[in-house]
Design a protein around this motif. Structure first.
Motif, short mmCIF file in Angstrom:
data_model
loop_
_atom_site.label_atom_id
_atom_site.label_comp_id
_atom_site.label_asym_id
_atom_site.label_seq_id
_atom_site.Cartn_x
_atom_site.Cartn_y
_atom_site.Cartn_z
N PRO A 196 55.50 25.45 53.66
CA PRO A 196 56.32 26.35 52.82
C PRO A 196 56.21 26.09 51.32
CG PRO A 196 57.57 25.54 54.71
CD PRO A 196 56.30 24.77 54.67
N ASP A 197 55.90 24.85 50.91
CA ASP A 197 55.82 24.55 49.48
C ASP A 197 54.43 24.81 48.90
OD1 ASP A 197 54.73 22.46 50.99
OD2 ASP A 197 55.14 20.98 49.45
N LEU A 198 53.53 25.36 49.70
CA LEU A 198 52.17 25.64 49.26
C LEU A 198 52.18 26.68 48.13
CD1 LEU A 198 49.15 25.01 50.03
CD2 LEU A 198 49.24 27.09 51.43
N LYS A 199 51.33 26.47 47.13
CA LYS A 199 51.19 27.44 46.04
C LYS A 199 49.96 28.29 46.33
CE LYS A 199 54.73 26.01 43.82
NZ LYS A 199 55.35 25.56 45.07
N VAL A 200 50.19 29.55 46.73
CA VAL A 200 49.11 30.46 47.09
C VAL A 200 48.95 31.50 45.98
CG1 VAL A 200 48.20 32.06 48.80
CG2 VAL A 200 49.63 30.15 49.54
N ILE A 201 47.75 31.58 45.44
CA ILE A 201 47.43 32.56 44.40
C ILE A 201 46.54 33.61 45.05
CG2 ILE A 201 46.40 32.92 42.12
CD1 ILE A 201 46.74 29.79 41.77
N VAL A 202 47.02 34.84 45.17
CA VAL A 202 46.29 35.86 45.91
C VAL A 202 45.52 36.76 44.94
CG1 VAL A 202 47.89 35.83 47.84
CG2 VAL A 202 48.26 37.44 45.96
N ALA A 203 44.40 37.34 45.44
CA ALA A 203 43.57 38.23 44.64
C ALA A 203 43.14 39.42 45.47
CB ALA A 203 42.34 37.49 44.12
N SER A 240 49.80 45.49 46.06
CA SER A 240 49.50 44.21 46.70
C SER A 240 50.21 43.06 45.99
CB SER A 240 47.98 43.97 46.70
OG SER A 240 47.32 44.94 47.48
N ALA A 241 50.24 43.12 44.65
CA ALA A 241 50.89 42.06 43.88
C ALA A 241 52.37 41.97 44.24
CB ALA A 241 50.72 42.30 42.39
N LEU A 242 53.04 43.11 44.22
CA LEU A 242 54.47 43.12 44.52
C LEU A 242 54.75 42.60 45.92
CD1 LEU A 242 55.46 46.57 42.93
CD2 LEU A 242 56.00 44.29 42.06
N ARG A 243 53.94 43.04 46.87
CA ARG A 243 54.15 42.60 48.25
C ARG A 243 53.86 41.10 48.41
NH1 ARG A 243 50.75 44.53 53.64
NH2 ARG A 243 51.70 42.97 55.04
N ALA A 244 52.77 40.63 47.77
CA ALA A 244 52.39 39.22 47.91
C ALA A 244 53.48 38.30 47.34
CB ALA A 244 51.06 38.96 47.20
N ILE A 245 53.99 38.64 46.16
CA ILE A 245 55.04 37.81 45.56
C ILE A 245 56.29 37.85 46.42
CG2 ILE A 245 56.52 37.51 43.54
CD1 ILE A 245 53.57 36.75 43.10
N PHE A 289 49.46 36.13 41.32
CA PHE A 289 48.53 37.16 41.72
C PHE A 289 47.56 37.42 40.57
CE2 PHE A 289 47.41 40.88 44.23
CZ PHE A 289 46.87 41.74 43.29
N TYR A 290 46.31 37.69 40.89
CA TYR A 290 45.36 38.13 39.86
C TYR A 290 44.47 39.20 40.47
CZ TYR A 290 41.78 35.25 42.10
OH TYR A 290 40.91 34.71 43.01
N GLN A 291 43.95 40.06 39.59
CA GLN A 291 43.16 41.20 40.05
C GLN A 291 41.67 40.96 39.85
OE1 GLN A 291 44.35 44.87 38.25
NE2 GLN A 291 42.94 46.13 39.45
N LYS A 292 40.91 41.39 40.80
CA LYS A 292 39.45 41.34 40.67
C LYS A 292 38.99 42.51 39.80
CE LYS A 292 38.03 38.89 44.85
NZ LYS A 292 37.19 38.97 46.07
N PRO A 293 37.89 42.37 39.07
CA PRO A 293 36.97 41.22 39.04
C PRO A 293 37.60 40.00 38.38
CG PRO A 293 36.35 42.82 37.39
CD PRO A 293 37.44 43.46 38.20
#
Length: 456
Positions: A79-86, A94-99, A106-110
């Motif tokens: 649970p304490d893992l820091k996950v940065i999604v792209a 996707s950003a709103l849902r991931a947070i 969250f960061y966007q590709k490219p």
């Protein structure tokens, strides 16, 4: 050598981007996975603190379903893992849902390598802060908590605690001397709990909070009909503490006529209620406290010297929060965890600028001020971390990176200030005695006070 590096798990199915990320993150021990199953296996085996997760994983590389499934499974495991999604798919949604589902950022590709590197660095920093918060909270046994409730790891307070533990078993009067907000009542309760009287009552009275004409009745009680409104016989605090401990807070505010009556009780261990004629034997231990200079009050004729020596069989001086090495940050975390549970569960820790500001502040109101500021900060915080602004404290100049690294000059200045403050406190502001304690000349001390804009 890589064993000492923080572990970063990169979940990415693009081999070219993965090679680029491995090269960019040479400061970390990088482990990589190209699909959800491999990522979960590596998470269990390697236990990384931070993960970068591409939401577009096989078998759904053009969507986000597999990525969100991986996110949920990872956070369920750690649970304490820091996950940065792209993701490049519907970035805003996707950003709103991931947070919302627990991602750290969250960061966007490219991918912008520098931008992502900054996010990763911050994630590791926050993870370390939260881990330290948990460690300190969980270590509240022997190294952080003393006397059944005083939170401290400072050598100065541990020495006080050991003194109190030694004298608690001896049936003597104890006087606690310290500034307002240093925890005198908490320590008085510690005396009681560590004594043979613990099975009986602990009764506290603040002598400064009760009008002079009522204080005698509160302490000694009164008989029915002793004065208008005395409709029944009432025991005073001294009687109510029979067999136990009576804590007289702000004992310096007891008026002189009542000091005589208190002295008689301490000498003979009997009391007389107001309006009564029969002496009543009482076995009550007295622990008292004050922030005032009783010796100066004795010299001015405002406090009886014979009463002082009856109350001060053992004197314990309590250091201010500024004199307690490291306790400000320790207590801040303690209060944060407590208030977050009660008022704002999203708050998880202290931001680097908050920790730097806490270390730099002089805490004139001591622990009580810190508690009040932390309560306000937890309520005001917008995110997961309390910032210096939430504490209404000036940001420290401890470093541009948030306070973890400070330059040598700043470190030396902070150490000088701390030692000078402590010496001034011990010498009660006397410059000659302070200089003697510090092992320097008076002119040198004056120069330092001027340099650091400090006052005796």
């Amino acid at each position: 050598m890589t064993a000492s590096k923080p572990k970063l798990l990169i979940v990415e199915d693009d081999e070219g981007l993965l090679r680029q990320l491995r090269w960019a993150y040479d400061d970390y021990e990088v482990v990589a996975a190209g699909d959800r199953a491999s990522a979960i296996a590596l998470l269990r085996a390697e236990e990384p603190a931070v993960v970068t997760l591409d939401l577009g994983l096989p078998p759904d590389p053009d969507g986000t379903s597999e990525g969100f499934a991986a996110l949920a499974e990872m956070l369920a495991i750690k649970p304490d893992l820091k996950v940065i999604v792209a993701s490049g798919h519907g970035a805003r949604e996707s950003a709103l849902r991931a947070i919302a589902e627990g991602a750290y950022d969250f960061y966007q590709k490219p991918v912008d390598i520098d931008e992502l590197g900054l996010i990763v660095s911050r994630a590791f920093h926050v993870q370390r802060l939260e881990a330290e918060n948990r460690r300190l909270a969980e270590s509240g046994g022997e190294d952080a908590t003393v006397l059944g409730g005083m939170i401290t790891a400072a050598p100065e307070m541990l020495k006080v605690a050991r003194t109190i533990e030694r004298v608690a078993g001896a049936d003597v009067s104890v006087m606690l001397l310290g500034a307002s907000g240093t925890g005198k009542e908490l320590l008085a309760r510690g005396v009681h709990r560590a004594s043979g009287r613990a099975r009986h009552g602990f009764v506290a009275i603040n002598c400064a909070a009760i009008p002079e004409n009522l204080l005698e009745a509160e302490l000694f009680g009164y008989e029915k009909g002793a004065f208008t409104g005395a409709i029944k016989t009432t025991e005073g605090k001294i009687e109510l503490a029979q067999g136990g401990t009576l804590f007289l807070d702000e004992v310096g505010d007891i008026p002189l006529p009542l000091q005589v009556k208190l002295l008689r009780f301490l000498q003979e261990r009997v009391i007389e209620r107001i309006g009564g004629r029969k002496p009543i034997p009482v076995d009550t231990r007295i622990v008292c406290a004050t922030h005032q200079n009783l010796e100066a009050m004795i010299a001015d004729g405002r406090f009886r010297e014979d009463l002082y020596y009856r109350l001060a069989e053992i004197v314990v001086r309590i250091p201010t929060l500024a004199e307690r090495s490291g306790d400000a940050a320790l207590l801040a975390r303690h209060f944060l965890l407590r208030f977050a549970r009660e008022m704002n569960p999203q708050v998880k820790g202290l931001a680097p600028d908050a920790l730097a500001a806490i270390d730099a502040w002089a805490w004139p109101g001591n622990v009580r001020e810190l508690e009040n500021r932390m309560k306000r900060a937890v309520i005001m915080a917008d995110g997961k971390l309390v910032a210096a602004a939430d504490l209404d404290l000036p940001a420290s100049n401890a470093g541009e990176d948030g306070g973890d690294v400070i330059n040598l000059k700043a470190a030396r200045e902070g150490a000088d200030r701390k030692v000078i403050r402590r010496a001034l406190a011990r010498s009660e502001g006397n410059i000659s005695n302070t200089a003697r304690l510090l092992g320097i000349s008076r002119p040198t001390l004056y120069d330092l006070l001027k340099q650091y804009d400090m006052h005796a």
